[in-house]
Design a protein around this motif. Structure first.
Motif, PDB file in Angstrom:
ATOM      1  N   CYS A  55      -1.082 -12.947 -17.372  1.00  0.00           N
ATOM      2  CA  CYS A  55      -2.290 -12.601 -16.615  1.00  0.00           C
ATOM      3  C   CYS A  55      -2.159 -11.158 -16.149  1.00  0.00           C
ATOM      4  O   CYS A  55      -1.092 -10.751 -15.657  1.00  0.00           O
ATOM      5  N   LYS A  56      -3.227 -10.388 -16.264  1.00  0.00           N
ATOM      6  CA  LYS A  56      -3.201  -8.987 -15.851  1.00  0.00           C
ATOM      7  C   LYS A  56      -3.636  -8.800 -14.403  1.00  0.00           C
ATOM      8  O   LYS A  56      -3.317  -7.785 -13.788  1.00  0.00           O
ATOM      9  N   MET A  57      -4.385  -9.749 -13.876  1.00  0.00           N
ATOM     10  CA  MET A  57      -4.794  -9.655 -12.487  1.00  0.00           C
ATOM     11  C   MET A  57      -3.600  -9.943 -11.571  1.00  0.00           C
ATOM     12  O   MET A  57      -2.668 -10.647 -11.954  1.00  0.00           O
ATOM     13  N   ARG A  58      -3.677  -9.389 -10.378  1.00  0.00           N
ATOM     14  CA  ARG A  58      -2.605  -9.579  -9.396  1.00  0.00           C
ATOM     15  C   ARG A  58      -3.222 -10.058  -8.077  1.00  0.00           C
ATOM     16  O   ARG A  58      -3.153  -9.386  -7.049  1.00  0.00           O
ATOM     17  N   CYS A  59      -3.816 -11.226  -8.133  1.00  0.00           N
ATOM     18  CA  CYS A  59      -4.477 -11.783  -6.957  1.00  0.00           C
ATOM     19  C   CYS A  59      -3.468 -11.948  -5.829  1.00  0.00           C
ATOM     20  O   CYS A  59      -2.378 -12.501  -6.023  1.00  0.00           O
ATOM     21  N   ARG A  60      -3.845 -11.504  -4.655  1.00  0.00           N
ATOM     22  CA  ARG A  60      -2.914 -11.489  -3.523  1.00  0.00           C
ATOM     23  C   ARG A  60      -2.508 -12.891  -3.089  1.00  0.00           C
ATOM     24  O   ARG A  60      -1.470 -13.063  -2.454  1.00  0.00           O
ATOM     25  N   TYR A  61      -3.318 -13.891  -3.437  1.00  0.00           N
ATOM     26  CA  TYR A  61      -3.001 -15.268  -3.046  1.00  0.00           C
ATOM     27  C   TYR A  61      -2.552 -16.127  -4.225  1.00  0.00           C
ATOM     28  O   TYR A  61      -2.473 -17.353  -4.115  1.00  0.00           O
ATOM     29  N   CYS A  62      -2.258 -15.525  -5.356  1.00  0.00           N
ATOM     30  CA  CYS A  62      -1.910 -16.292  -6.562  1.00  0.00           C
ATOM     31  C   CYS A  62      -0.793 -17.290  -6.278  1.00  0.00           C
ATOM     32  O   CYS A  62       0.228 -16.945  -5.676  1.00  0.00           O
TER      33      CYS A  62
ATOM     34  N   GLY B 143      -6.747  -6.095  -8.096  1.00  0.00           N
ATOM     35  CA  GLY B 143      -6.347  -4.949  -8.896  1.00  0.00           C
ATOM     36  C   GLY B 143      -7.390  -4.526  -9.914  1.00  0.00           C
ATOM     37  O   GLY B 143      -7.219  -3.519 -10.607  1.00  0.00           O
ATOM     38  N   PHE B 144      -8.512  -5.283 -10.003  1.00  0.00           N
ATOM     39  CA  PHE B 144      -9.558  -4.993 -10.977  1.00  0.00           C
ATOM     40  C   PHE B 144     -10.932  -5.160 -10.335  1.00  0.00           C
ATOM     41  O   PHE B 144     -11.092  -5.944  -9.402  1.00  0.00           O
ATOM     42  N   THR B 145     -11.916  -4.433 -10.877  1.00  0.00           N
ATOM     43  CA  THR B 145     -13.291  -4.661 -10.459  1.00  0.00           C
ATOM     44  C   THR B 145     -13.831  -5.895 -11.195  1.00  0.00           C
ATOM     45  O   THR B 145     -13.141  -6.492 -12.016  1.00  0.00           O
ATOM     46  N   ASN B 146     -15.069  -6.252 -10.917  1.00  0.00           N
ATOM     47  CA  ASN B 146     -15.562  -7.552 -11.388  1.00  0.00           C
ATOM     48  C   ASN B 146     -16.857  -7.503 -12.188  1.00  0.00           C
ATOM     49  O   ASN B 146     -17.435  -8.555 -12.471  1.00  0.00           O
ATOM     50  N   ASP B 147     -17.326  -6.325 -12.567  1.00  0.00           N
ATOM     51  CA  ASP B 147     -18.601  -6.247 -13.294  1.00  0.00           C
ATOM     52  C   ASP B 147     -18.581  -7.113 -14.544  1.00  0.00           C
ATOM     53  O   ASP B 147     -19.550  -7.822 -14.845  1.00  0.00           O
ATOM     54  N   ASN B 148     -17.482  -7.059 -15.302  1.00  0.00           N
ATOM     55  CA  ASN B 148     -17.419  -7.822 -16.553  1.00  0.00           C
ATOM     56  C   ASN B 148     -17.324  -9.325 -16.290  1.00  0.00           C
ATOM     57  O   ASN B 148     -17.789 -10.139 -17.093  1.00  0.00           O
ATOM     58  N   ILE B 149     -16.749  -9.711 -15.154  1.00  0.00           N
ATOM     59  CA  ILE B 149     -16.636 -11.130 -14.818  1.00  0.00           C
ATOM     60  C   ILE B 149     -18.016 -11.710 -14.504  1.00  0.00           C
ATOM     61  O   ILE B 149     -18.381 -12.790 -14.983  1.00  0.00           O
ATOM     62  N   LEU B 150     -18.798 -10.973 -13.724  1.00  0.00           N
ATOM     63  CA  LEU B 150     -20.156 -11.416 -13.426  1.00  0.00           C
ATOM     64  C   LEU B 150     -21.011 -11.397 -14.695  1.00  0.00           C
ATOM     65  O   LEU B 150     -21.880 -12.257 -14.878  1.00  0.00           O
ATOM     66  N   GLN B 151     -20.731 -10.434 -15.563  1.00  0.00           N
ATOM     67  CA  GLN B 151     -21.435 -10.375 -16.855  1.00  0.00           C
ATOM     68  C   GLN B 151     -21.127 -11.612 -17.690  1.00  0.00           C
ATOM     69  O   GLN B 151     -22.010 -12.177 -18.353  1.00  0.00           O
ATOM     70  N   MET B 152     -19.879 -12.064 -17.640  1.00  0.00           N
ATOM     71  CA  MET B 152     -19.507 -13.270 -18.373  1.00  0.00           C
ATOM     72  C   MET B 152     -20.247 -14.486 -17.829  1.00  0.00           C
ATOM     73  O   MET B 152     -20.710 -15.338 -18.598  1.00  0.00           O
TER      74      MET B 152
ATOM     75  N   ALA C  77     -12.246 -27.868 -21.802  1.00  0.00           N
ATOM     76  CA  ALA C  77     -12.619 -27.044 -20.652  1.00  0.00           C
ATOM     77  C   ALA C  77     -11.720 -25.814 -20.587  1.00  0.00           C
ATOM     78  O   ALA C  77     -10.503 -25.910 -20.782  1.00  0.00           O
ATOM     79  N   LEU C  78     -12.331 -24.675 -20.300  1.00  0.00           N
ATOM     80  CA  LEU C  78     -11.619 -23.411 -20.153  1.00  0.00           C
ATOM     81  C   LEU C  78     -11.658 -23.005 -18.694  1.00  0.00           C
ATOM     82  O   LEU C  78     -12.720 -22.784 -18.125  1.00  0.00           O
ATOM     83  N   ASP C  79     -10.486 -22.909 -18.065  1.00  0.00           N
ATOM     84  CA  ASP C  79     -10.366 -22.471 -16.676  1.00  0.00           C
ATOM     85  C   ASP C  79      -9.936 -21.009 -16.689  1.00  0.00           C
ATOM     86  O   ASP C  79      -8.825 -20.688 -17.120  1.00  0.00           O
ATOM     87  N   THR C  80     -10.796 -20.107 -16.210  1.00  0.00           N
ATOM     88  CA  THR C  80     -10.572 -18.680 -16.379  1.00  0.00           C
ATOM     89  C   THR C  80     -11.080 -17.881 -15.185  1.00  0.00           C
ATOM     90  O   THR C  80     -11.974 -18.331 -14.466  1.00  0.00           O
ATOM     91  N   ALA C  81     -10.508 -16.688 -15.011  1.00  0.00           N
ATOM     92  CA  ALA C  81     -11.027 -15.741 -14.032  1.00  0.00           C
ATOM     93  C   ALA C  81     -11.906 -14.699 -14.704  1.00  0.00           C
ATOM     94  O   ALA C  81     -12.467 -13.832 -14.037  1.00  0.00           O
ATOM     95  N   GLY C  82     -12.010 -14.758 -16.036  1.00  0.00           N
ATOM     96  CA  GLY C  82     -12.929 -13.892 -16.764  1.00  0.00           C
ATOM     97  C   GLY C  82     -12.493 -12.448 -16.913  1.00  0.00           C
ATOM     98  O   GLY C  82     -13.237 -11.636 -17.471  1.00  0.00           O
ATOM     99  N   ASN C  83     -11.301 -12.106 -16.464  1.00  0.00           N
ATOM    100  CA  ASN C  83     -10.871 -10.705 -16.453  1.00  0.00           C
ATOM    101  C   ASN C  83     -10.868 -10.023 -17.827  1.00  0.00           C
ATOM    102  O   ASN C  83     -11.220  -8.845 -17.925  1.00  0.00           O
ATOM    103  N   PRO C  84     -10.504 -10.719 -18.934  1.00  0.00           N
ATOM    104  CA  PRO C  84     -10.504 -10.036 -20.230  1.00  0.00           C
ATOM    105  C   PRO C  84     -11.892  -9.866 -20.855  1.00  0.00           C
ATOM    106  O   PRO C  84     -12.025  -9.209 -21.890  1.00  0.00           O
TER     107      PRO C  84
END
Length: 247
Positions: A29-36, A146-155, A101-108
């Motif tokens: 995973c490339k995201m670094r969520c502070r609560y992971c 560590g990342f913005t979310n425009d592409n996640i909302l786009q997904m 089912a795909l469980d994802t944060a959509g980051n890619p």
């Protein structure tokens, strides 16, 4: 031959999709969520190597427990980083009549090639997308992950526009992700989507803290407590989660 790298599995999952699920937690995973709570999945290396056929064989041993609603969920880490493996696994699952089912944060997610065509192929064999929306505000999202979310909302919009069923999830962290403005913005965004079956608040917890310490990673939410029942109820009321009753 396509191979995937699996960090761990759960044989009798009950929350990551409808019914009883066999869950693959993918490595990387490339995201670094502070609560992971799974920082051990961050590294793109490691995990158990397996082919889609081997993965399906592992899962099918538990098929008798799934009933009519259960099936296979691929989570992470970030499953979309191993999109070819997930697509082949889901194709095989569909050939055996198994719900996927795909469980994802959509980051890619991106509409650029070659990912976009690969994503379209995956969605053809995906029955449900479970999408974690960390924050609506782009700056807050970057500070949190560590990342913005425009592409996640786009997904999310892509899934809605293409008839892909979704569950939307929001992790509630007191003082971090629970502002009124944030909750209202998320409520309005989810309301604009047409294929959301379920909308869930996931209370922040500290069960993964020992993993951070073991890995020697500084934990920046030290001292933050899980939300109270009242805080969870308030968030659910603002978000209007009760209006989403699908499965």
């Amino acid at each position: 031959m396509t191979k995937g790298y699996v960090n761990s599995v759960e044989s009798f999952g009950s929350v990551d999709g409808p019914g009883v699920r066999y869950i693959f937690f993918m490595q990387g995973c490339k995201m670094r969520c502070r609560y992971c709570h799974n920082p051990e999945t961050w590294s793109l290396r490691g995990g158990e190597e397996m082919t889609p056929e081997e993965a399906l064989d592992k899962a099918k041993r538990y098929k008798s427990y799934w009933g009519k609603k259960g099936g296979i969920t691929v989570s992470g880490g970030e499953a979309l980083l191993q999109i070819d493996f997930v697509t082949e696994l889901f194709k095989l699952a569909h050939e055996h009549g198994i719900h996927t089912a795909l469980d994802t944060a959509g980051n890619p997610f991106t509409t650029e090639e070659p990912f976009y065509s690969e994503f379209e192929a995956l969605m053809k064999v995906t029955d449900l997308v479970i999408l974690d929306i960390k924050e609506m505000d782009a700056a807050s999202h970057k500070a949190l992950t560590g990342f913005t979310n425009d592409n996640i909302l786009q997904m999310a919009r892509w899934c809605s526009d293409h008839g892909v069923h979704m569950w939307i999830r929001k992790v509630l962290v007191p003082g971090i992700t629970d502002s009124e403005d944030e909750l209202v913005a998320l409520r309005d965004f989810v309301a604009s989507l047409g294929t959301v079956d379920r909308f869930e608040v996931l209370p922040y917890h500290t069960l993964g803290l020992s993993k951070w310490k073991k890995l020697g990673i500084p934990y920046t939410l030290e001292g933050v407590k899980p939300p109270t029942k009242e805080e969870i109820t308030h968030a659910e009321e603002v978000l209007g989660t009760a209006g989403y009753t699908g499965s």
